[in-house]
Design an enzyme around this catalytic site. Structure first.
Site, short mmCIF file in Angstrom:
data_model
loop_
_atom_site.label_atom_id
_atom_site.label_comp_id
_atom_site.label_asym_id
_atom_site.label_seq_id
_atom_site.Cartn_x
_atom_site.Cartn_y
_atom_site.Cartn_z
NE ARG B 298 -4.23 -1.88 1.71
CZ ARG B 298 -5.34 -2.21 2.05
NH1 ARG B 298 -5.70 -2.29 3.72
NH2 ARG B 298 -6.24 -3.37 1.44
CE1 TYR B 438 -2.62 0.33 -8.30
CE2 TYR B 438 -3.04 -0.96 -10.14
CZ TYR B 438 -2.09 0.06 -9.89
OH TYR B 438 -1.08 -0.18 -10.38
CD GLU B 439 -2.12 -3.85 -2.67
OE1 GLU B 439 -2.16 -4.09 -3.78
OE2 GLU B 439 -1.88 -4.66 -1.91
N GLY B 440 -6.90 -1.91 -2.97
CA GLY B 440 -7.78 -1.41 -1.61
C GLY B 440 -8.31 0.08 -1.31
CD GLN B 445 -6.12 1.64 1.24
OE1 GLN B 445 -5.75 1.68 2.71
NE2 GLN B 445 -6.25 0.85 0.75
#
Lengths: 597, 597
Positions: B298, B438-440, B445
């Protein structure tokens, strides 16, 4: 991607409230424009936009335009879609009956433009440019020019274009280098290159009418030496039909981030000796002529932002109800539609409130435009024109910035599917990005608002706008509804901030004009945020009244009230940030040595 | 489009200040990491990024990736560029020496990642995913797995991927359906489909190591039933070299808005009976294993936002100095470079301040990460880990949102040329749009910051962060410099707003967790805005000290002070808007009936 449906209920409500359609109906020119007629037209446009224009949008984005030997082939289906629009008379809506127009209010025409832009913004740009040509010829054309071109342009049989930009002359029209030489027959020979010509060449109509800014041999330098010419692709013959091919051609189409199906052309005039053109207006009077059409064209570009925002909102909303991910925040065993998650809800409400606020703002400007055009006396006309002049840069810039924001939020709601072209909203996001740039960048709009619209009359026009908005807000005072009270308080504060910022802007300019220019962008941002908020507040007041009277669809009114409250609580606070920048941001914008930037 | 040049001066300054490199140097593990070594590494990476990676960026965007019969061919030049990166040892930077790593600080590794992302973000995503695989195997792999895979992944001879998403399981990993069955030899047979697998298949390396979340037959439902497997494209033979082809293939690549040269793959496992995989960590312990790599991944995605912002800023700045349009606002006869216009200056300073603020934030997080990893005692480690945990979602979301904002502002500075693909910044704008997803997603977040990072410890970690930032700010008190005084006052106010918002968030959650979730997005926005501002203030303090001591390049320090002042006056006011939303925005976000949205 959801099927597009025209937002008939909010269009109707916004036309009646912010668009002041009842007031327009009371004017002699619009005596026949009653609610029934308006509903019928909006509904029919909505149907055609949804059924004919919208289904072509994505495939046309993929197909783009094809240029070969100067001929542009447009995307499959565009010819028929344009034809359907023309055949139904939509192109004639706001124009004078004398040339085949229907003489309907611009306010209504703007509302419909939103629908076309939602459905297919690449195609909708074509009539947008035609409108500009019509206005130029109406205001400045000779009787013969008007008789030759206006019926064709107004019916949509021919389309029009605006030829301003050249490689060295974008925002700065003073650098235009295209040449015009007087010919013996009273016509002119045009030579030179123009770039970024929207719908400069295409296969939708039998002729294309180019409005071209060029410079006579003895013209003064800069913007005072520009003349405007009408330069048709085919010279009209004695019967007014397309005759001899003119000496102009499309030499390239741009590869752009968005509006792929709109041919953005490089145009070359006079490769074989000179294109034939005719002067429109006075020699060296081209720029001031151009200003007469800029108001409407800029409103129309603002509408592009709204149309794409509405479309993106519909797609995001549909996805949020369909897509199930994760459990409700209060628990439970099943995944729920993501609309159930509070921060997705926040995104949807943000999109909706900004879209409805933009719509209110644009139709409010349309109303002022119609009333200015219809005003009996010079004082009223001047007062209303001042109102239009203030609102035009705000509609253009604020609504197109919101178009970028709302389409971006839609991408986010769709997540991975938002970034994949297949998901459909990526296109809206790409398409929306042009609107803050063309027809005068949003930076140019901010300087226009600052200079010509606020400083020139020392803020008097802005004060009048604030007074009117405050008066409209007064109605909310009498309510004991908690939402209305909160909305009124927030908007009143915003109006105070705008008033203070106006005073600051004037005072900065007296110190150094660069200081006011340094905060022109946040000043415009502040203006748009506050005026849209005030208009939504006024709409909320009407909704509350009608709910109290149980008059009409109370669910729509409840939603309107909720959206206005959301705007007041969550979006009006942006005014704090913008006002602070106006107040304190100029010096630090100008402080750093240029070479250290 | 300007040639990219790594921003060596600000990278160096930010590493020394916000990144606390001197403090890290004092730790035993980093005794050799002195300023000279760091400068040398950053400079060499900057050179390779500028000379080898950046020139491929635009052509690769146009070329995209080619998939044929399961084989992905990457853009021309990518193989050599990747090879050059690997040969110079850049892939090994932050990893343990035991497996061939250089054991350098993560803070430094993050600074370099920015450079790769500026130069060529499609290619830079490849090592980003490898890092995740390394971390998973370091933390959870068996000794044999570590010996087999870590040297190959750390050297860059092989690359790694993360296989989480499935069509029905995006943000919601509990819905993962890929299956894993136990085989007799202790391995597992993996079957199912994964989507959005970044660099899932390519031609850069001889092997690709997939880290796959799947579900055992007897696993509980939801996230507690996920297990993690290492599933190589080629099974390593007895010598550790690629042997038998595994039963997995790329069946599709996505057509995306941006990062065209990055293969985003649909992967199919087990079409011929089952792909061979080995369990990493415990059965049903896949999700918690996955969390160990999420922090760094992240942070790395946050860096992508910074890299693209920096690149876009450089392009916009170069254009603003080259492009002449219109006269100076104070008059004159000649057109001037547009950088001379105050509202273009505002745009450039906004871009620069947000980029430098993002960089400061990311390196500050990197410093906490390094110190947490090196901490001797559990208390210190836990305290520092809390700091990292708070900062990770802020870096990921705030910096990627700023990446979108800054690249959009660059498009605006370039005007028409910004929207034309030829201008180059359109690509940065398209590329940047994936990072908030992406990546959450950034919404995830915000919920992570709210729930796990603030509510769980009742805001104690946030209070500790605020205390540290306030202490750092204290140094500015002693100055009689007008800029520092103004900066200190603005930042102190921002820190107070963040403290109040933290209390509000906790209180809302006690009333109804949905209420706090409804303002999670503006709470994260507030956190990023304020913390970045505080770090820039601290940098300004150092710059002022060094100017007073005439220590080093005073022009850089003057610019730093001016940028921090600009941030304080023009960007910190955004905290007002965000704080207001936290304070008053929850109820109106939740009020409207879902079906009326």
């Amino acid at each position: 991607m959801a099927d597009y449906r025209a937002p008939l209920a909010d269009l109707d409500f916004a036309l009646r409230t912010s668009g002041g359609l009842d007031g327009l109906h009371a004017l002699p020119a619009f005596a026949e424009v009653d609610a029934d007629l308006v509903d019928q037209i909006v509904e029919e446009a909505g149907r055609m936009a949804a059924e004919v224009w919208a289904p072509l949008n994505r495939r046309a984005d993929q197909e783009g335009v094809h240029l070969k030997n100067g001929v542009v082939r447009t995307a499959e289906g565009f010819k028929d879609a344009y034809r359907a629009y023309v055949d139904s008379g939509f192109n004639t809506l706001p124009f004078e009956a004398q040339w085949g127009g229907q003489g309907l209010p611009w306010t209504l025409a703007l509302a419909l433009m939103e629908v076309w832009h939602s459905a297919n913004t690449s195609l909708a740009l074509n009539p947008l440019l035609t409108i500009g040509s019509v206005e130029l010829l109406q205001a400045h054309g000779t009787a013969k020019q008007q008789a030759t071109y206006l019926p064709k342009l107004i019916s949509g049989a021919w389309t029009g274009t605006m030829n301003l930009s050249e490689p060295q002359a974008g925002s700065d029209l003073g650098q235009i280098a295209c040449k015009a030489e007087r010919a013996h027959d009273g016509s002119y020979r045009i030579t030179g290159q123009k770039i970024y010509i929207t719908w400069g060449e295409h296969d939708l109509t039998e002729n294309i009418v180019h409005m071209v800014l060029a410079r006579l041999p003895d013209a003064p330098a800069g913007t005072k030496g520009l003349s405007l010419f009408v330069v048709p692709k085919f010279l009209p013959d004695a019967d007014g039909n397309p005759g001899q091919r003119n000496d102009l051609r499309c030499t390239g189409v741009e590869h752009k981030m968005g509006i792929h199906a709109c041919p953005t052309c490089t145009m070359s005039y006079g490769d074989d000796g000179g294109a034939t053109g005719w002067l429109v207006g006075e020699e060296n009077g081209g720029l001031s002529a151009m200003f007469t059409m800029m108001n409407n064209a800029r409103l129309a570009v603002g509408i592009q932002g709204i149309g794409l925002a509405e479309r993106a909102y519909q797609d995001a909303r549909a996805y949020a109800f369909e897509r199930t991910q994760s459990r409700d925040i209060h628990g439970g065993r099943q995944s729920v539609p993501i609309v159930r998650h509070p921060n997705i809800r926040r995104k949807l409400l943000t999109m909706r409130a900004l879209t409805e606020g933009s719509r209110a703002l644009a139709l409010y400007a349309g109303n002022a435009l119609d009333r200015a055009k219809q005003a009996d006396d010079a004082d009223t006309r001047s007062r209303l024109q001042t109102r239009v002049d203030i609102l035009v840069p705000v509609v253009k810039a604020w609504c197109t910035d919101r178009g970028v924001e709302v389409t971006s939020t839609a991408v986010q709601v769709l997540g991975g599917m938002g970034f994949i072209e297949e998901g459909g909203v990526a296109q809206h996001y790409r398409d929306a990005r042009i609107a803050p740039i063309y027809e005068g960048t949003n930076g140019i709009q901010a300087l226009d608002l600052m200079g010509r619209k606020v400083l020139r009359d020392q803020g008097n026009g802005m004060q009048a706008l604030l007074a009117d908005l405050r008066a409209d807000l007064g109605g909310l005072d009498r309510s004991d509804d908690a939402d209305l009270t909160a909305i009124r308080r927030s908007v009143a504060r915003g109006l105070d901030q705008l008033e203070a910022a106006t005073a600051t802007l004037i005072s900065l300019s007296q110190d150094d004009i660069a200081k006011s220019a340094a905060v022109a962008d946040p000043f415009l941002e502040l203006t748009g945020t506050v005026v849209a908020g005030a208009l939504l507040a006024q709409q909320a007041g009407v909704a509350a009244q009608q709910m109290a009277a149980a008059d009409g669809p109370s669910e729509q009114y409840r939603a309107k009230l909720a959206v206005a409250r959301f705007y007041a609580d969550n979006l009006l606070p942006r005014a704090d940030a913008a006002a602070a920048q106006v107040r304190q941001g100029a010096a630090s914008t100008l402080a750093l040595d240029e070479r250290l930037l």
